[in-house]
Design an enzyme around this catalytic site. Sequence first.
Site, mmCIF file in Angstrom:
data_model
loop_
_atom_site.group_PDB
_atom_site.id
_atom_site.type_symbol
_atom_site.label_atom_id
_atom_site.label_comp_id
_atom_site.label_asym_id
_atom_site.label_seq_id
_atom_site.Cartn_x
_atom_site.Cartn_y
_atom_site.Cartn_z
ATOM 1 N N GLY A 12 0.826 -1.207 0.000
ATOM 2 C CA GLY A 12 0.000 0.000 0.000
ATOM 3 C C GLY A 12 0.855 1.249 0.000
ATOM 4 N N THR A 14 1.828 5.311 -0.286
ATOM 5 C CA THR A 14 1.629 6.255 -1.389
ATOM 6 C C THR A 14 1.789 5.577 -2.738
ATOM 7 O OG1 THR A 14 2.422 8.094 -0.031
ATOM 8 C CG2 THR A 14 2.443 8.412 -2.399
ATOM 9 N N SER A 42 -0.268 -5.598 3.751
ATOM 10 C CA SER A 42 -0.098 -6.211 5.064
ATOM 11 C C SER A 42 -0.698 -5.331 6.145
ATOM 12 C CB SER A 42 1.390 -6.433 5.368
ATOM 13 O OG SER A 42 1.567 -6.801 6.718
ATOM 14 N N VAL A 45 2.564 -3.924 8.503
ATOM 15 C CA VAL A 45 3.730 -3.162 8.045
ATOM 16 C C VAL A 45 3.401 -1.669 8.070
ATOM 17 C CG1 VAL A 45 5.304 -2.726 6.129
ATOM 18 C CG2 VAL A 45 4.508 -5.062 6.582
ATOM 19 N N VAL A 50 8.356 8.782 4.014
ATOM 20 C CA VAL A 50 9.539 9.646 4.031
ATOM 21 C C VAL A 50 9.207 11.031 3.476
ATOM 22 C CG1 VAL A 50 11.842 9.969 3.079
ATOM 23 C CG2 VAL A 50 11.145 7.719 3.882
ATOM 24 N N LYS A 81 2.605 24.135 -1.890
ATOM 25 C CA LYS A 81 4.048 24.229 -2.054
ATOM 26 C C LYS A 81 4.337 24.952 -3.369
ATOM 27 C CE LYS A 81 8.049 21.464 -3.341
ATOM 28 N NZ LYS A 81 8.571 20.120 -3.623
ATOM 29 N N PRO A 101 11.693 28.008 -7.813
ATOM 30 C CA PRO A 101 10.233 28.118 -7.804
ATOM 31 C C PRO A 101 9.605 27.163 -8.818
ATOM 32 C CG PRO A 101 11.155 29.866 -9.122
ATOM 33 C CD PRO A 101 12.325 29.074 -8.592
ATOM 34 N N LEU A 337 9.436 2.711 -3.552
ATOM 35 C CA LEU A 337 10.695 2.335 -2.924
ATOM 36 C C LEU A 337 11.224 1.003 -3.418
ATOM 37 C CD1 LEU A 337 9.997 3.399 0.784
ATOM 38 C CD2 LEU A 337 11.222 4.675 -0.979
ATOM 39 N N GLU A 346 14.720 17.225 -3.903
ATOM 40 C CA GLU A 346 13.796 17.919 -4.808
ATOM 41 C C GLU A 346 12.459 17.178 -4.917
ATOM 42 O OE1 GLU A 346 13.720 20.719 -6.360
ATOM 43 O OE2 GLU A 346 15.754 21.504 -6.551
#
Length: 512
Positions: A12, A14, A42, A45, A50, A81, A101, A337, A346
């Site tokens: 799962g 993001t 799971s 988990v 991050v 942002k 920017p 990941l 960035e």
Amino acid sequence: MGQVEHIVIVGGGTAGWLTAGVIAARHQARMSHGFTVTLVESPNVPIIGVGEGTWPTLRNTLRGIGVSETDFLRECDGAFKQGARFNRWTTGEPDEGYYHPLMLPQGFARLSLVPHWQTERATTFCDAVTPQGRICDAGLAPKTIATPEFESLANYAYHLDAGKFSQFMQRHCCEKLGVRHVLADVTEVVTDESGDVTMVRTQQAGDIVGDLFVDCTGFKALLIEGAMDVPFRSCNEVLFCDTALAVQVPYADPDDPIASHTISTAQSAGWIWDIGLPTRRGVGHVFSSSHISADEAERELRAYIGPAADGLTVRKIPIRSGHRETFWKRNVVAVGLAAGFLEPLEASAIVLIELSAKMIAEQMPPNRAVMDVIARRYDETTLYRWGRIIDFLKLHYALTKRTDTEFWRDNLRPETIPDRLLGLMELWKYQPPWLHDEFDRAEEVFPSASYQYVLYGMGWHTDLPPGEAQRERDQAIRAMRENRQQTERLMQGLPRHRDLLDRIREHAMMPV
């Protein structure tokens, strides 16, 4: 032919839920004809979470899957942002810094303003070509309450709570897009004689069969590494930072200003991020353990935060810097990941998830026979993107004038700079980056404008041919005048960032 109809996303967070949402939204018309998207997650988990920073691409992604921007901001502790400010990266002096920017330089599609700005340097490059630095300095939002959802007056992305975002996406995918959610621990990945994955065995839900499997299991990489045995390609010789210390910092006062940009402040052997959300700040120190100890890095982090750090718990996160040699092997594709990770300088992690999910959804193999062809195209594109992100992150280090610590001196060694970047830096001595000069791929993660902001924000000088600044001089003068006028209009018309977020929570934005 082996029709590809059942998509199984393992993991799962993001990566998993964004991928599920993008694929399910793209193939909604097929759902009633047997096409399925299943996410196996799971229950044991925790989400790493991050990154809390995104790129403007997320606006189109969320709009494309039918999300309300108001609901997203309310439920994910979201904020706007408008870019990033890099402090102490060039000389290390306390008052030194520049902006990257999210707005393009004024008139960027028609001309490059670098030659004309260099002749005078009356102000910073950012302020000469875009209003966004001054908007951020003033703590203003990129839009008003009357601006429709996902529309902007100044280009923007988001800061968000990664854990809340995953929960928000889970609800949307399951309730609106027909994604099947299975809470179960994977105990075995089953392959057939050809090497394809046929199913994942789970402890709580039995066997989950699929045609295409997306590995979103994070650093564990259960499918791409565990079943497919795809090696990991480290880039620690280029990007030295391998550890992060993260902490959540409460506001001293509920009405404290919320920065509408990421603040990245260089340290002795790394840098500190500072991200403002409505309810707290997310602050963390990314550093090289070869150049500083974790205890020393924590002392730098707490010194940056000040007295507010007293009593706060710091979380240590390892960074395995690099990516897979192959991202799509047989019928397994890695996203998030599991595909790789780079320091969050960035905010490139979520962008890569979006671009990967979009490409999988748009080029969904109709059958197994053509999957390998699509996989090769996917790998070529994805490998290029990772390489360009590594280049761009390294640029921030390669341009420094700091020699005060071994970390900064090591970053200047030519053997630590990718060959492609070295070549571009040689070219940029005589020719500023602009449009498609060096950036010829569709959907570049960082366009040439981003390189301009970093180069000239860090004091780069391009030796231009005599008279170059006079070419298109009238257009350049007009563009810079238009930028000054636009800056004044926005400075007068935009609300304070926190005020807008409060109003959105109370009144909502106009839907598109």
